[in-house]
Design an enzyme around this catalytic site. Sequence first.
Site, short mmCIF file in Angstrom:
data_model
loop_
_atom_site.label_atom_id
_atom_site.label_comp_id
_atom_site.label_asym_id
_atom_site.label_seq_id
_atom_site.Cartn_x
_atom_site.Cartn_y
_atom_site.Cartn_z
N CYS A 59 -1.91 6.53 6.27
CA CYS A 59 -0.72 5.77 5.84
C CYS A 59 -0.11 6.37 4.57
O CYS A 59 -0.79 6.45 3.54
CB CYS A 59 -1.12 4.32 5.61
SG CYS A 59 0.12 3.32 4.78
N CYS A 62 -0.19 3.95 1.63
CA CYS A 62 -1.53 3.86 1.03
C CYS A 62 -1.77 5.08 0.13
O CYS A 62 -2.28 4.95 -0.98
CB CYS A 62 -2.61 3.80 2.11
SG CYS A 62 -2.50 2.32 3.15
#
Length: 151
Positions: A59, A62
Amino acid sequence: MRNQNSPSFILTAFILLLSLTLTLNHTKSEVITLTPDTFSDKVKEKDTAWFVKFCVPWCKHCKNLGTLWEDLGKAMEGDDEIEVGEVDCGASKSVCSKADIHSYPTFKVFYDGEEVAKYQGRRDVESLKTFVLEEAEKAAMKAEVDSDKEL
């Protein structure tokens, strides 16, 4: 047997001593990795709030957090009533499914095994810290009221 005054012996001893010193002085991040084996038991710890980050390695949002979560863990060091944890949803799908995680990153506060809040504010250490301190206090007060009702 090697001569203890030989340059290679002294160099080897120095390297071992240096690595031991670095190991002992290295401060470990206060972020605890939670897995399917540990998640439930940890977030159920009595009188402890858990602020948990749910992420996946692929991600971009993230990844963009950088060291934010580790920095929060260090900032919360010494606060015995609050733990900072993280779950890799790629490796711990069952935990993330049980915690109802559908997007990444997701930040949730748990108290006595129950989810008490989901964080959706600014992504900086002070905002996160303020949020978890407030939510932990609210959860602790609610738990105290609930336990008084049971008496």
